[in-house]
Enzyme design. Sequence first.
Site, PDB file in Angstrom:
ATOM      1  N   GLU A  73       0.827  -0.942  -0.119  1.00 23.82           N
ATOM      2  CA  GLU A  73       0.089   0.030  -0.034  1.00 23.82           C
ATOM      3  C   GLU A  73       0.775   1.424  -0.033  1.00 23.82           C
ATOM      4  OE1 GLU A  73      -0.554  -1.808   4.327  1.00 23.82           O
ATOM      5  OE2 GLU A  73       0.358  -2.119   2.578  1.00 23.82           O
ATOM      6  N   CYS A  99      -0.653  -2.505   8.066  1.00 28.77           N
ATOM      7  CA  CYS A  99      -0.014  -2.287   9.514  1.00 28.77           C
ATOM      8  C   CYS A  99      -0.257  -0.817  10.216  1.00 28.77           C
ATOM      9  CB  CYS A  99       1.575  -2.426   9.250  1.00 28.77           C
ATOM     10  SG  CYS A  99       2.486  -1.311   8.524  1.00 28.77           S
ATOM     11  N   CYS A 102       1.497   1.852   7.780  1.00 24.88           N
ATOM     12  CA  CYS A 102       0.732   2.252   6.449  1.00 24.88           C
ATOM     13  C   CYS A 102      -0.379   2.734   6.646  1.00 24.88           C
ATOM     14  CB  CYS A 102       0.679   0.963   5.708  1.00 24.88           C
ATOM     15  SG  CYS A 102       2.202   0.308   4.929  1.00 24.88           S
TER      16      CYS A 102
END
Length: 145
Positions: A73, A99, A102
């Site tokens: 991402e 996560c 991100c």
Amino acid sequence: MMTAEKQYKFDKAYLRMAREWGKLSHCKRKQVGAIIVKDRMIISDGFNGTPSGFDNACEDEEGLTKWYVLHAEANAILKVAASTQSSKNATLYITLSPCKECSKLIHQAGIIRVVYQHAYKDNAGLEFLKKAGVKLEHIQDLENE
């Protein structure tokens, strides 16, 4: 406005595309793919891997992921940033939920919806996105299609 049934069909199709994109990753431990869609148009894509100009191997000699490997991402968001497109009000399709690092990028990039296939071991990223008002969709049933 798209019906819920039609939206679900599109969501699954984009998620399958993200899964295919993830197969381009050189990472051995996990291959993750991401697609950013805005107004039913793919504006970016990404997969996890090392930065441009670095060796493609994502893991070190012990099999651990190198610290500088970029998540799918993050790569997709950076690709949008380098283009004339904007990810404001877009949807991110990703094979693994984001996560916490991100998730900050996703929110800051103006992405308002995240559709993911598998849940990451730590759900702090999802909790942050929920708190930020990002709509989350978990679609697992992509097999046998």
